[in-house]
Design a protein around this motif. Structure first.
Motif, mmCIF file in Angstrom:
data_model
loop_
_atom_site.group_PDB
_atom_site.id
_atom_site.type_symbol
_atom_site.label_atom_id
_atom_site.label_comp_id
_atom_site.label_asym_id
_atom_site.label_seq_id
_atom_site.Cartn_x
_atom_site.Cartn_y
_atom_site.Cartn_z
ATOM 1 N N LYS B 117 0.813 -1.219 0.000
ATOM 2 C CA LYS B 117 0.000 0.000 0.000
ATOM 3 C C LYS B 117 0.846 1.269 0.000
ATOM 4 C CE LYS B 117 -4.382 -1.292 0.243
ATOM 5 N NZ LYS B 117 -4.198 -2.120 -0.965
ATOM 6 N N GLU B 118 1.905 1.265 0.838
ATOM 7 C CA GLU B 118 2.653 2.510 1.023
ATOM 8 C C GLU B 118 3.757 2.720 -0.003
ATOM 9 O OE1 GLU B 118 2.089 1.186 4.623
ATOM 10 O OE2 GLU B 118 0.262 2.270 4.092
ATOM 11 N N PHE B 119 3.844 1.825 -0.991
ATOM 12 C CA PHE B 119 4.965 1.908 -1.907
ATOM 13 C C PHE B 119 4.902 3.166 -2.766
ATOM 14 C CE2 PHE B 119 7.048 1.130 -5.933
ATOM 15 C CZ PHE B 119 8.278 0.688 -5.505
ATOM 16 N N SER B 120 6.022 3.878 -2.800
ATOM 17 C CA SER B 120 6.052 5.074 -3.644
ATOM 18 C C SER B 120 7.478 5.324 -4.095
ATOM 19 C CB SER B 120 5.534 6.276 -2.856
ATOM 20 O OG SER B 120 5.905 7.443 -3.523
ATOM 21 N N ALA B 121 7.689 5.288 -5.419
ATOM 22 C CA ALA B 121 9.040 5.504 -5.941
ATOM 23 C C ALA B 121 9.181 6.959 -6.323
ATOM 24 C CB ALA B 121 9.284 4.614 -7.154
ATOM 25 N N THR B 122 9.376 7.802 -5.310
ATOM 26 C CA THR B 122 9.554 9.231 -5.577
ATOM 27 C C THR B 122 10.981 9.494 -6.013
ATOM 28 O OG1 THR B 122 10.130 9.562 -3.295
ATOM 29 C CG2 THR B 122 7.824 9.894 -3.878
ATOM 30 N N GLY B 123 11.192 10.733 -6.466
ATOM 31 C CA GLY B 123 12.557 11.118 -6.851
ATOM 32 C C GLY B 123 13.526 10.890 -5.713
ATOM 33 N N ALA B 124 13.077 11.193 -4.479
ATOM 34 C CA ALA B 124 13.983 11.062 -3.332
ATOM 35 C C ALA B 124 14.393 9.618 -3.125
ATOM 36 C CB ALA B 124 13.302 11.600 -2.086
ATOM 37 N N SER B 125 13.414 8.688 -3.138
ATOM 38 C CA SER B 125 13.768 7.301 -2.823
ATOM 39 C C SER B 125 14.597 6.671 -3.950
ATOM 40 C CB SER B 125 12.515 6.482 -2.551
ATOM 41 O OG SER B 125 11.626 6.581 -3.641
ATOM 42 N N VAL B 126 14.212 6.995 -5.226
ATOM 43 C CA VAL B 126 15.011 6.467 -6.345
ATOM 44 C C VAL B 126 16.418 7.033 -6.284
ATOM 45 C CG1 VAL B 126 15.267 6.416 -8.845
ATOM 46 C CG2 VAL B 126 13.030 6.075 -7.827
ATOM 47 N N GLY B 127 16.505 8.332 -6.001
ATOM 48 C CA GLY B 127 17.816 8.978 -5.951
ATOM 49 C C GLY B 127 18.692 8.396 -4.862
ATOM 50 N N THR B 128 18.076 8.127 -3.691
ATOM 51 C CA THR B 128 18.869 7.546 -2.604
ATOM 52 C C THR B 128 19.466 6.211 -3.028
ATOM 53 O OG1 THR B 128 17.245 8.544 -1.150
ATOM 54 C CG2 THR B 128 18.796 7.006 -0.156
ATOM 55 N N LYS B 129 18.601 5.388 -3.622
ATOM 56 C CA LYS B 129 19.069 4.071 -4.071
ATOM 57 C C LYS B 129 20.168 4.226 -5.119
ATOM 58 C CE LYS B 129 18.244 -0.422 -3.952
ATOM 59 N NZ LYS B 129 18.423 -1.166 -2.700
ATOM 60 N N LEU B 130 19.926 5.157 -6.038
ATOM 61 C CA LEU B 130 20.836 5.342 -7.167
ATOM 62 C C LEU B 130 22.208 5.781 -6.683
ATOM 63 C CD1 LEU B 130 20.751 5.238 -10.230
ATOM 64 C CD2 LEU B 130 20.175 7.638 -10.244
ATOM 65 N N PHE B 131 22.236 6.705 -5.719
ATOM 66 C CA PHE B 131 23.531 7.262 -5.335
ATOM 67 C C PHE B 131 24.188 6.508 -4.207
ATOM 68 C CE2 PHE B 131 21.815 10.880 -7.648
ATOM 69 C CZ PHE B 131 22.899 11.105 -8.485
ATOM 70 N N GLN B 132 23.440 5.560 -3.610
ATOM 71 C CA GLN B 132 24.095 4.774 -2.564
ATOM 72 C C GLN B 132 24.554 3.424 -3.093
ATOM 73 O OE1 GLN B 132 21.443 4.823 0.749
ATOM 74 N NE2 GLN B 132 22.277 6.739 1.521
ATOM 75 N N THR B 133 23.637 2.693 -3.706
ATOM 76 C CA THR B 133 23.990 1.335 -4.135
ATOM 77 C C THR B 133 24.567 1.330 -5.548
ATOM 78 O OG1 THR B 133 22.016 0.774 -2.932
ATOM 79 C CG2 THR B 133 23.113 -1.021 -4.092
ATOM 80 N N TYR B 134 24.025 2.192 -6.412
ATOM 81 C CA TYR B 134 24.364 2.085 -7.833
ATOM 82 C C TYR B 134 25.183 3.269 -8.335
ATOM 83 C CZ TYR B 134 21.065 -1.737 -7.726
ATOM 84 O OH TYR B 134 20.450 -2.910 -7.418
ATOM 85 N N VAL B 135 26.101 3.760 -7.492
ATOM 86 C CA VAL B 135 26.879 4.934 -7.910
ATOM 87 C C VAL B 135 27.760 4.603 -9.121
ATOM 88 C CG1 VAL B 135 28.741 6.464 -7.245
ATOM 89 C CG2 VAL B 135 26.900 6.035 -5.681
ATOM 90 N N ILE B 136 28.444 3.445 -9.052
ATOM 91 C CA ILE B 136 29.388 3.125 -10.134
ATOM 92 C C ILE B 136 28.676 2.881 -11.464
ATOM 93 C CG2 ILE B 136 31.120 1.455 -10.891
ATOM 94 C CD1 ILE B 136 31.976 1.353 -7.929
#
Lengths: 100, 160, 633
Positions: B117-136
């Motif tokens: 129900k609470e799932f939301s892929a906002t810019g903030a959450s995608v960005g966090t994932k992108l710059f933490q796990t997938y930086v390279i």
């Protein structure tokens, strides 16, 4: 709520249409548009699974797919322009120098 | 219920517009039809709570890729009408693929996946994932874009 | 700040020169010589600081390493390869000698190689040569030493064949690299065994652990295998055949090879590994015997040669024999002392020879065509005389003292091991011969009357060549004094740290007796040559006729070349004919067969390449279908 299988189904239909288009058309630009359709149907799958599995990774991957699609479109269209300049045609059936 | 109706309407638009990409006589209309498809996809993304990706889809595809395709169409003249050519092997490949995919889908059960129900892929959450796990990979992708840009310029350049 | 911390720069400078000249040499042309000299000079200056620091004793060794392969980096390697530098007194002195000799020879090259077309190639290769020799001297790991060793071999190949347009030069280069390669198999086997038994190639660690962990047989095997490598490099019998032919290169190259680099690498390696050698009496005896035989054979061959450079080459070989003999007799001090002496005199003698060849515009020349150069080239003649007097061991020059040390060492060793006593007498004979062949050379080349047009038109060389000669001649007077600094005790002490080692010691009386005997022998020999070649009491032809069989044997170089040729032409050739048949069969059926099958498949599969995109897409989706079938099952 729509079940996940309906998204997969829609994605498969779009993908098949894309393949059908690529296989039947002779126009190079249309082939490139077909590739875009394939990529989009795959993206739909990613996003749907991301939502239904509650994992944001799917979204991140779609972002990468979009980046690659943009790069592919740029290079692909440059190649199309190049071929058109040299052969004055976009018909892939007529360009068959790269064969045995 | 509202979701289902929405899904059906968008699905019909998507299928029809994607078919029209190939079936239209005029390639310009095909390209416009493609843009309709891309916007529909963005709507699907929005329906699936992927707001950020929906925005990117509109920006990059409708704003970037489609403009490129339209430019390519305008710069070239399609002399011969695009005739469909269907050979047996191609038909077999397509049909085999579709049938086998359906078979594969039917074998698995997808009902166990229920949307949170609470799932939301906002810019903030995608960005966090992108710059933490997938930086390279992200940096690699930016490098890829640079390479593609240089390559496209090199290819499309007129040589004296 | 300590100069030792920057010691790694010493081999780096010439390497930088090598890279620079390789990149820009064709543009610089002859100016690349100046670059090479500058970088060699930097190495020399640094090595002066290093030797001062080491000899002052403040810091005996400086050990630092770069871990090349560690357990972490590969995961499976049990042991660690650590590459580092080891600069103790032995290495520091050798470093100084090499850097000094190289610098003088490089400066001299500016004059000698003037006007050569591809001179930048010469300077690049010389720089690499010097760099690898310097690295060899200071490396702490035998593997690193071996890498430098091979680089030295490569450079000698390149430089001997520098004038590759002459087929003799090209084949001499090939001969040099093939013979040393055969010897290197021994070296490599030694390395492999050593690593297998001790799991380390670090020199210091080997010294510390070998006495405790290896049996005497194992040490004997390893040290003899390593000595085979040294035999090739230092041209000991029977792997000496390349050295006389190596004279095909420019004379400066010969000077570098003979005085400081290539041939010195072999004996230096033995000195470096000396704590290992002293543990095995057998190995020492073998080294001594081979050294003595080499010294004798080379001296006798030098007596009958007529080519100006080859005589000098045989002299080098003879003295390398002396050095090996000294090492084998248990006196590393005498060996190193003779090595340093020999470096100076041989560099001097070769540069003087180069000056003569420069004057007569030849690559090499029959000595019988020369003569009377004493008046035309006074500086060259005097410096050559200094070199010859020192080399031949006439008192009171350095060569006499070091020869004396060697004889004393043999005599002392004979007290423990009777087999050494034969070497003592053989060395006495060799001492007689070595005075004889050198003065024969000198009398024919510089005295008498000019016997050809070239010799008549000879003139003194330019200052860029004579100044190095004078500097080296001056050094020949200084070098003997290194004994006064107690160099020999220091080197012996170093060995004593690791192994039960006692410097052979004689009573003062006996020592004096040896000195007097060797002085008498030298003087008799000198007088004989003086009588034959200057006063012409007996003509040399008469002597040749009297000792016809011996002359034939010696003149044919003891048939070593014949034996090798016979071996290559008959035995190896027949064997290779057999292999040739096998290879042709293999070629016809297996290699060609594979090619034919591949072609057949290619003919079928190439039909898939239709040149149409859609066909390729079709193939992709057919493949995808197969994948789906596999996934569904």
């Amino acid at each position: 709520m729509v079940p996940l299988s309906s998204y997969i189904m829609l994605s498969l239909i779009l993908f098949s249409i894309g393949v059908f288009g690529i296989l039947t058309t002779r126009n190079m630009i249309r082939i490139l548009m077909g590739v875009e359709i394939l990529l989009n149907s795959a993206n739909l799958n990613f996003i749907a699974f991301s939502r239904y599995m509650g994992d944001i990774t799917g979204n991140v991957f779609v972002l990468f797919t979009i980046i690659i699609a943009a790069a592919e479109a740029a290079v692909g269209l440059a190649i199309v322009m190049m071929i058109y300049r040299n052969y004055l045609t976009l018909n892939v059936g007529k360009i068959k120098e790269m064969r045995w | 219920m509202k979701d289902l109706i929405m899904f059906l309407i968008l699905s019909v638009i998507a299928v029809v517009s994607s078919l029209f990409v190939f079936l239209s006589k005029n390639i310009f209309r095909g390209a416009l039809s493609l843009s309709l498809l891309l916007v529909t996809m963005a709507m699907f993304f929005a329906m699936l709570n992927a707001e950020f990706i929906a925005a990117v889809q509109i920006l990059v595809y409708a704003g970037g890729v489609l403009v490129l395709i339209l430019f390519a169409i305008m710069l070239t003249k399609e002399r011969e009408p695009s005739v469909s050519e269907v050979t047996t092997s191609r038909a077999v490949a397509l049909i085999a693929f579709v049938v086998l995919s359906l078979f594969y889908l039917a074998k698995h059960t997808w009902e166990k996946y229920v949307p949170e129900k609470e799932f939301s892929a906002t810019g903030a959450s995608v960005g966090t994932k992108l710059f933490q796990t997938y930086v390279i990979p992200f940096e690699a992708a930016s490098f890829l874009l640079l390479a593609a840009m240089i390559g496209a310029i090199y290819l499309a350049r007129r040589r004296g | 700040m300590s100069a030792l911390e920057y010691a790694w720069l010493i081999p780096t400078f010439p390497a930088v020169a090598f890279v620079l000249i390789t990149l820009f040499g064709s543009r610089w042309g002859e100016r690349s010589g100046i670059v090479a000299v500058l970088f060699t000079a930097l190495s020399f200056i640094l090595s002066v600081f290093v030797i001062i620091e080491v000899l002052s004793g403040k810091e005996l060794t400086y050990e630092n390493g770069i871990t090349w392969i560690s357990k972490e980096s590969v995961g499976f390697a049990e042991e660690i390869f650590k590459f580092g530098l080891l600069i103790d007194k032995l290495a520091a002195v050798m470093l100084f000698v090499v850097a000094f000799g190289s610098l003088i020879i490089m400066i001299y090259s500016l004059g000698y190689m003037h006007g050569d077309e591809t001179v930048h190639r010469y300077y690049a290769e010389m720089s690499l040569f010097i760099s690898s020799m310097l690295l060899l001297v200071i490396s702490r790991n035998i593997l690193l030493l071996f890498i430098a060793w091979e680089l030295v071999g490569l450079c000698s190949y390149l430089l001997i064949g520098y004038w590759y347009k002459y087929s003799t030069a090209a084949s001499a280069a090939k001969k040099a690299i093939i013979v040393t390669r055969v010897a290197d198999i021994g070296f490599m086997l030694g390395l492999v065994l050593l690593y297998n038994w001790l799991h380390t190639l670090d020199i210091v660690e080997i010294f510390e652990r070998a006495p405790k962990e290896l049996t005497e047989e194992q040490i004997t095997i390893v040290s003899l295998l390593l000595f085979i490598g040294a035999m090739g490099k230092s041209s000991q019998v029977p792997l000496h055949v390349w050295l006389p032919d190596a004279m095909e290169g420019p004379t400066t190259v010969s000077a570098l090879i003979h005085a400081v680099t290539m041939v010195k690498a072999g004996v230096y390696m033995v000195a470096r590994m000396y704590p290992l050698y002293v543990l095995s009496d057998t190995a020492m005896l073998v080294v001594a015997y081979i050294g003595a035989i080499t010294a004798f054979m080379a001296a006798s061959m030098g007596l009958v040669r007529i080519d100006i450079k080859r005589i000098v080459a045989y002299s080098t070989m003879s003295h390398l024999g002396f050095i090996a003999l000294a090492l084998g007799s248990g006196s590393i001090a005498a060996g190193m002392y003779h090595l340093i002496n020999h470096s100076m005199f041989k560099a001097l003698l070769f540069l003087a020879t180069g000056s003569v060849l420069h004057a007569v515009h030849a690559r090499s020349i029959d000595i019988r065509k020369l003569g009377g150069l004493w008046k035309k080239m006074p500086i060259t003649a005097i410096t050559a005389l200094v070199a010859i007097v020192s080399l031949s061991g006439l008192p009171p020059f350095g060569g006499f003292w070091s020869k004396d040390e060697i004889l004393a060492a043999i005599k002392a060793s004979a007290m423990h091991e009777p087999a050494y006593i034969y070497l003592y007498y053989l060395t006495m004979v060799t001492a007689f011969l070595s005075v004889a062949y050198l003065f024969r050379w000198y009398f024919i080349v510089f005295l008498g009357k000019p016997k050809s047009k070239e010799a008549e038109h000879a003139h003194e060389s330019p200052a860029i060549m004579t100044v190095p000669l004078i500097v080296l001649a001056a050094c020949s007077f200084i070098v003997p004094t290194v004994k006064l600094f107690g160099y020999d005790e220091v080197v012996s002490d170093w060995v004593g740290e690791y192994a039960p080692y006692h410097l052979p010691h004689l009573t003062e009386d006996e020592h004096e007796k040896i000195a007097v005997i060797s002085a008498i022998i030298a003087v008799i020999s000198f007088l004989t040559v003086f009588a034959v070649y200057y006063l012409k009491v007996v003509s040399s032809e008469t002597i040749v006729r009297t000792f016809k069989p011996i002359h034939t044997l010696v003149n044919n170089k003891y048939y070593f070349d014949h034996a090798y040729n016979y071996f290559a032409e008959r035995i190896v050739y027949v064997f290779s004919l057999l292999l040739d048949v096998l290879e042709r069969l293999y070629d016809k059926y297996i290699v060609d067969g594979i090619a034919k099958v591949t072609l057949m498949f290619g003919d079928v599969i190439k039909k898939l390449q239709t040149g149409k995109i859609q066909d390729y897409v079709t193939l992709i989706f057919l493949g995808l279908s197969v994948l789906l079938i596999i996934l569904s099952i």
